[in-house]
Structure formats: structure tokens, C-alpha cells
Design a protein around this motif. Structure first.
Motif, mmCIF file in Angstrom:
data_model
loop_
_atom_site.group_PDB
_atom_site.id
_atom_site.type_symbol
_atom_site.label_atom_id
_atom_site.label_comp_id
_atom_site.label_asym_id
_atom_site.label_seq_id
_atom_site.Cartn_x
_atom_site.Cartn_y
_atom_site.Cartn_z
ATOM 1 N N ASN A 42 37.608 32.452 38.342
ATOM 2 C CA ASN A 42 35.700 33.480 38.365
ATOM 3 C C ASN A 42 34.592 32.502 39.033
ATOM 4 O O ASN A 42 33.562 32.734 38.711
ATOM 5 C CB ASN A 42 36.363 34.108 37.703
ATOM 6 C CG ASN A 42 35.575 33.406 36.060
ATOM 7 O OD1 ASN A 42 35.693 32.691 36.215
ATOM 8 N ND2 ASN A 42 34.624 34.402 35.474
ATOM 9 N N HIS A 43 35.101 30.742 38.415
ATOM 10 C CA HIS A 43 34.020 29.975 39.275
ATOM 11 C C HIS A 43 34.238 28.982 40.552
ATOM 12 O O HIS A 43 35.452 28.821 40.480
ATOM 13 C CB HIS A 43 34.405 29.174 37.577
ATOM 14 C CG HIS A 43 32.983 28.468 37.893
ATOM 15 N ND1 HIS A 43 33.259 27.133 38.574
ATOM 16 C CD2 HIS A 43 31.962 27.961 37.032
ATOM 17 C CE1 HIS A 43 31.906 26.236 38.240
ATOM 18 N NE2 HIS A 43 31.710 26.718 37.294
ATOM 19 N N GLY A 52 27.321 37.444 36.143
ATOM 20 C CA GLY A 52 27.619 36.303 36.269
ATOM 21 C C GLY A 52 26.315 35.368 36.774
ATOM 22 O O GLY A 52 25.085 36.044 35.868
ATOM 23 N N THR A 58 25.428 36.960 42.450
ATOM 24 C CA THR A 58 26.225 36.490 40.577
ATOM 25 C C THR A 58 25.838 37.551 39.868
ATOM 26 O O THR A 58 26.345 38.170 39.113
ATOM 27 C CB THR A 58 26.411 34.885 40.203
ATOM 28 O OG1 THR A 58 24.664 34.641 40.500
ATOM 29 C CG2 THR A 58 26.267 34.261 41.049
ATOM 30 N N VAL A 108 34.594 35.706 42.224
ATOM 31 C CA VAL A 108 33.764 34.823 42.193
ATOM 32 C C VAL A 108 32.874 35.344 41.226
ATOM 33 O O VAL A 108 31.821 36.124 41.779
ATOM 34 C CB VAL A 108 33.753 32.957 42.975
ATOM 35 C CG1 VAL A 108 32.080 32.811 42.098
ATOM 36 C CG2 VAL A 108 34.620 33.274 43.319
ATOM 37 N N THR A 109 31.972 35.165 39.921
ATOM 38 C CA THR A 109 30.939 35.601 39.228
ATOM 39 C C THR A 109 30.027 34.281 38.781
ATOM 40 O O THR A 109 28.835 34.134 38.887
ATOM 41 C CB THR A 109 31.204 36.354 38.022
ATOM 42 O OG1 THR A 109 32.373 35.430 36.985
ATOM 43 C CG2 THR A 109 32.397 37.003 38.371
ATOM 44 N N ASP A 110 30.761 32.948 38.281
ATOM 45 C CA ASP A 110 29.527 32.159 38.293
ATOM 46 C C ASP A 110 30.067 31.129 38.933
ATOM 47 O O ASP A 110 31.236 30.694 39.665
ATOM 48 C CB ASP A 110 30.530 32.176 37.205
ATOM 49 C CG ASP A 110 29.896 32.634 35.475
ATOM 50 O OD1 ASP A 110 28.953 33.163 35.867
ATOM 51 O OD2 ASP A 110 31.101 32.962 34.972
ATOM 52 N N ILE A 111 28.609 30.382 39.838
ATOM 53 C CA ILE A 111 28.632 29.333 40.533
ATOM 54 C C ILE A 111 27.471 28.221 40.287
ATOM 55 O O ILE A 111 26.818 28.839 39.765
ATOM 56 C CB ILE A 111 28.080 29.998 41.821
ATOM 57 C CG1 ILE A 111 28.836 31.217 42.404
ATOM 58 C CG2 ILE A 111 27.750 28.997 42.472
ATOM 59 C CD1 ILE A 111 28.772 31.746 43.896
ATOM 60 N N SER A 112 28.094 26.698 40.908
ATOM 61 C CA SER A 112 27.732 25.974 39.836
ATOM 62 C C SER A 112 27.086 25.179 40.806
ATOM 63 O O SER A 112 28.181 25.323 41.869
ATOM 64 C CB SER A 112 28.180 24.658 38.803
ATOM 65 O OG SER A 112 29.047 24.414 39.119
ATOM 66 N N SER A 150 32.076 25.776 41.790
ATOM 67 C CA SER A 150 31.360 24.907 42.365
ATOM 68 C C SER A 150 31.473 24.741 43.537
ATOM 69 O O SER A 150 32.259 24.226 44.343
ATOM 70 C CB SER A 150 32.302 23.563 41.581
ATOM 71 O OG SER A 150 33.013 23.669 40.182
#
Length: 100
Positions: free
Chosen positions: A10-11, A73, A68, A40-44, A13
Motif C-alpha cells: 500500500n506504499h 493515508g 491519499t 496504495v494509501t501512502d505515497i512518498s 515511492s
């Protein structure tokens, strides 16, 4: 502009290099929104090599941030510096977006 998207569960990059204009922003937006719809809930986002971002690129950041949050997220911007940091400050998006 060069970018690389890596998804792990769920991440996601993302690293962005160079300058982001309207055409590039559309590509990045479509890829990230598809990733969010895919779970995907978390994005960096690694922005240390980002030299410039226009208003359409800023719109992508806001859209991805909102999506998000809707999925419980978050979007995290990393390595923001130079002109990109100045643009985020001038638009006050540095108060809204999570910047490390």
C-alpha cells in the motif's frame, strides 16, 4: 523530466528529477491516481532533484494529497529544496502538505 514510481503493497515511492510542466504533470497524476485506485494509501515523493514545478505540478500534489487522505493515508514530500521549496512557500502549500 524523469520520474520513477515504485509500488510495494500500500506504499508508493516516487522520485522526480528535472522540471515539471503541464505535460509531465498529467503523466504523473495519471500514474499516481491509478496506484491509489489500486490500493496504495501512502505515497512518498523524493524531490531533491526537482528543479522546477509549475502550477499544474502543484495541482497534482494537491490532488494526490487529497486522494491519499480520503483513503486514510498520506503524501510525504522529501528533500524539497531550491526553486521547488520556494514555490511551495510562496503558494503556502508548505502549510498544507507534509514536507520532511
Amino acid at each position: 523530466m524523469k520520474h520513477m514510481l515504485t509500488i510495494n503493497g500500500n506504499h508508493a515511492s516516487v522520485s522526480l528529477d528535472g522540471k515539471i510542466y503541464a505535460h509531465d504533470a498529467g503523466i504523473i497524476r495519471d500514474e499516481l491516481l491509478a496506484a491509489i485506485e489500486g490500493g496504495v494509501t501512502d505515497i512518498s515523493m523524493e524531490l531533491s532533484r526537482l528543479e522546477y514545478i509549475d502550477s499544474s505540478g502543484l495541482g497534482v500534489l494537491v490532488t494526490v494529497h487529497k486522494r491519499t487522505l480520503d483513503k486514510n493515508g498520506k503524501l510525504v514530500l522529501k528533500g524539497v529544496q531550491g526553486m521547488a521549496a520556494e514555490i511551495l512557500k510562496r503558494t503556502r502549500l508548505d502549510k498544507v502538505l507534509h514536507i520532511e
